[in-house]
Design a protein around this motif. Structure first.
Motif, short mmCIF file in Angstrom:
data_model
loop_
_atom_site.label_atom_id
_atom_site.label_comp_id
_atom_site.label_asym_id
_atom_site.label_seq_id
_atom_site.Cartn_x
_atom_site.Cartn_y
_atom_site.Cartn_z
N GLU A 1 0.82 -1.23 0.00
CA GLU A 1 0.00 0.00 0.00
C GLU A 1 0.85 1.27 0.00
OE1 GLU A 1 -2.53 -0.62 3.38
OE2 GLU A 1 -3.91 -1.93 2.25
N ASN A 2 2.16 1.10 -0.09
CA ASN A 2 3.09 2.24 -0.17
C ASN A 2 3.02 3.14 1.06
OD1 ASN A 2 5.14 3.61 -1.46
ND2 ASN A 2 3.75 4.95 -2.58
N ARG A 3 2.91 2.53 2.23
CA ARG A 3 2.90 3.31 3.46
C ARG A 3 4.26 3.21 4.14
NH1 ARG A 3 -0.16 1.11 7.06
NH2 ARG A 3 -1.04 -0.66 5.95
N MET A 4 5.02 4.27 4.04
CA MET A 4 6.36 4.27 4.64
C MET A 4 6.78 5.69 4.99
SD MET A 4 8.40 3.10 1.21
CE MET A 4 7.28 1.79 0.69
N LYS A 5 7.79 5.77 5.86
CA LYS A 5 8.20 7.08 6.35
C LYS A 5 9.69 7.06 6.62
CE LYS A 5 7.63 9.70 10.67
NZ LYS A 5 8.75 9.43 11.52
N LYS A 6 10.34 8.18 6.33
CA LYS A 6 11.77 8.27 6.60
C LYS A 6 12.01 8.26 8.12
CE LYS A 6 15.87 10.91 5.84
NZ LYS A 6 16.56 12.08 5.38
N LEU A 7 13.00 7.50 8.55
CA LEU A 7 13.32 7.44 9.98
C LEU A 7 14.68 8.08 10.25
CD1 LEU A 7 12.26 3.72 10.76
CD2 LEU A 7 10.94 5.80 11.24
N ASN A 8 14.69 8.93 11.26
CA ASN A 8 15.95 9.52 11.72
C ASN A 8 16.43 8.78 12.97
OD1 ASN A 8 15.87 11.64 9.76
ND2 ASN A 8 14.19 12.51 10.98
N ARG A 9 17.64 9.14 13.38
CA ARG A 9 18.17 8.55 14.64
C ARG A 9 17.20 8.69 15.79
NH1 ARG A 9 23.64 7.67 13.72
NH2 ARG A 9 24.11 6.46 15.58
N SER A 10 16.59 9.88 15.90
CA SER A 10 15.73 10.15 17.06
C SER A 10 14.38 9.44 16.96
CB SER A 10 15.54 11.65 17.21
OG SER A 10 14.93 12.15 16.04
N ASP A 11 14.01 9.02 15.76
CA ASP A 11 12.74 8.29 15.63
C ASP A 11 12.79 6.94 16.35
OD1 ASP A 11 11.22 10.12 14.10
OD2 ASP A 11 12.40 9.56 12.33
N VAL A 12 13.99 6.44 16.61
CA VAL A 12 14.09 5.16 17.31
C VAL A 12 14.62 5.34 18.74
CG1 VAL A 12 14.24 3.68 15.27
CG2 VAL A 12 16.33 4.72 16.16
N SER A 13 14.58 6.57 19.22
CA SER A 13 14.97 6.82 20.61
C SER A 13 13.98 6.12 21.53
CB SER A 13 14.94 8.32 20.92
OG SER A 13 15.88 8.98 20.14
N ASP A 14 14.47 5.57 22.62
CA ASP A 14 13.63 4.89 23.63
C ASP A 14 13.00 3.60 23.12
OD1 ASP A 14 14.11 6.84 25.52
OD2 ASP A 14 12.40 8.05 24.89
N MET A 15 13.32 3.18 21.91
CA MET A 15 12.69 1.99 21.34
C MET A 15 13.30 0.70 21.86
SD MET A 15 10.18 2.43 19.57
CE MET A 15 9.31 3.88 19.05
N ILE A 16 14.53 0.79 22.37
CA ILE A 16 15.21 -0.45 22.76
C ILE A 16 14.49 -1.16 23.90
CG2 ILE A 16 16.91 0.54 24.40
CD1 ILE A 16 18.96 -1.31 22.75
N THR A 17 13.75 -0.43 24.70
CA THR A 17 13.09 -1.04 25.86
C THR A 17 11.65 -1.48 25.55
OG1 THR A 17 12.10 1.01 26.63
CG2 THR A 17 14.33 0.53 27.40
N ARG A 18 11.14 -1.07 24.40
CA ARG A 18 9.71 -1.27 24.16
C ARG A 18 9.36 -2.60 23.50
NH1 ARG A 18 6.31 3.16 21.32
NH2 ARG A 18 7.58 4.95 21.86
N GLY A 19 8.32 -3.24 24.02
CA GLY A 19 7.82 -4.48 23.42
C GLY A 19 7.09 -4.19 22.12
N GLY A 20 6.68 -5.24 21.42
CA GLY A 20 5.93 -5.07 20.17
C GLY A 20 6.80 -4.51 19.06
N THR A 21 6.16 -3.92 18.07
CA THR A 21 6.89 -3.25 16.98
C THR A 21 6.19 -1.95 16.63
OG1 THR A 21 7.28 -3.29 14.59
CG2 THR A 21 5.82 -4.99 15.44
N PHE A 22 6.90 -0.84 16.73
CA PHE A 22 6.23 0.45 16.47
C PHE A 22 5.87 0.61 15.00
CE2 PHE A 22 9.10 3.56 14.43
CZ PHE A 22 10.31 2.87 14.47
N LEU A 23 6.48 -0.19 14.14
CA LEU A 23 6.11 -0.11 12.71
C LEU A 23 4.83 -0.90 12.43
CD1 LEU A 23 9.57 -0.43 10.88
CD2 LEU A 23 8.15 1.62 11.10
N GLY A 24 4.44 -1.75 13.37
CA GLY A 24 3.26 -2.60 13.15
C GLY A 24 3.65 -3.82 12.34
N SER A 25 2.83 -4.85 12.46
CA SER A 25 3.07 -6.07 11.69
C SER A 25 1.74 -6.51 11.10
CB SER A 25 3.63 -7.16 12.60
OG SER A 25 4.05 -8.25 11.83
N ALA A 26 1.76 -7.42 10.15
CA ALA A 26 0.50 -7.88 9.57
C ALA A 26 0.68 -9.25 8.94
CB ALA A 26 0.03 -6.89 8.51
#
Ligand code: ADP
Length: 319
Positions: A46-71
């Motif tokens: 569906e062409n849904r994507m977004k540019k990610l910077n360093r800060s877009d993944v800040s605090d992600m190392i501790t988080r469960g799941g996937t912030f990008l979503g799965s299907a």
């Protein structure tokens, strides 16, 4: 390669976010641009994507799941769907893709790479059921979650002198069940790799009762048998109250344990190294504590780990 995409696909697992972070940060450090693709192959189509910077993944190392979503997106098995996906990638200037998921997701990545689009797979699943790697991202976290749950069951089973059956995930791989059963001192385990012997199970449980055991816990891998039916059978045979507990999706959640974060970070960075070397259609693994890569085709067909028979033997001595 100048611009890469990253997506998570199939069943989620704790540590997928840490893997995305590893991919994003390593890629940026190496001078690449990164696009995060939402909801796995569905978002790619569906062409849904977004540019990610360093800060877009800040605090992600501790988080469960996937912030990008799965299907789950079965249409990806159709060639026309995959061609559209490649067209979307190319239109966004993306040269290569990192796919984090299980063996189904690997098949999608393999087919894209066969069409000339460079892909690397990372093993994201709690089930530890992927070939070419000793461990998958999320396995150790799920194991910890299961052990904590069984510890709780043990308290209440023991208070009520009950037999407890607990259903654990793993699809067709008994690793989670076996490790959890050993770590939580279960009395018996039922695994996909070993034919179920109900009589032996009852005998073992009766032996425990005769020795004055206050409870018994049986760890059962999903899909092997209907644990509610099995609970009824055991209750009839042993005349002890028997309850079944299905742990379900609880096992997939939670903040990843340290080892999954390390594994995800190392594998994420390694995927970028491989893409920059021109490797495609491969998946990353860890074997004897070394990062390795294998052709996806090999990983899903002939690199399946043998059943850990020695684990079962040890467990049986400790029951
Ligand atoms: P997992 O990756 O956890 O094993 P699935 O088996 O559901 O989970 O696969 C995830 C997704 O990967 C599917 O929904 C589908 O989009 C894609 N996929 C699975 N199998 C194939 C295949 N044979 N060919 C192409 N894509 C596939």
């Amino acid at each position: 390669i100048k611009k890469i995409g990253v997506l998570t696909s199939g069943g989620d697992s704790p540590g997928m976010n840490a893997a995305i972070r590893g991919v994003v940060r390593a890629a940026i450090t190496d001078g690449l641009e990164v696009y995060g693709i939402y909801d796995g192959y569905l978002g790619l189509y569906e062409n849904r994507m977004k540019k990610l910077n360093r800060s877009d993944v800040s605090d992600m190392i501790t988080r469960g799941g996937t912030f990008l979503g799965s299907a789950r997106f079965p249409q990806f098995k159709e060639e026309a769907t995959r061609l559209k996906a490649i067209e979307n990638l190319k239109n966004n200037g993306i040269d290569a893709l990192v796919v984090i998921g299980g063996d189904g997701s690997y098949m999608g990545a393999k087919l894209l790479s066969e069409k000339g689009f460079p892909c690397i797979g990372l093993p994201g699943t709690i089930d530890n059921d992927i070939g070419g790697t000793d461990y998958t991202i999320g396995y150790f976290t799920a194991l910890q979650t299961i052990v904590e749950a069984i510890d709780r069951l043990r308290d209440t089973s023991s208070s009520h002198q009950r037999i407890s059956l607990v259903e654990v995930m793993g699809r067709y791989c008994g690793d989670l069940t076996m490790a959890a059963a050993i770590a939580s001192g279960c009395e018996f385990m039922i695994l996909p790799e070993v034919p179920l012997d109900k009589e032996a199970l009852v005998k073992e449980l009766q032996r425990g009762i005769e020795h004055g055991k206050k409870h018994a816990i049986v760890a059962v891998t999903e899909k092997v048998t209907d644990i509610y039916e099995l609970a009824k059978y055991i209750q009839t045979q042993t005349e002890r109250e028997t309850r079944a507990t299905v742990l379900g999706h609880i096992q997939r959640g939670g903040s990843p344990v340290a080892y999954d974060r390390v594994l995800a970070s190392r594998m994420g960075a390694y995927a970028i190294e491989l893409l920059l070397k021109g490797v495609s259609g491969h998946c990353v693994g860890i074997q004897q504590d070394e990062l390795v890569h294998h052709e996806i085709e090999d990983a899903v067909t002939n690199l399946k780990r043998p059943f850990k028979a020695d684990w079962l033997k040890t467990a049986e001595k400790l029951f």
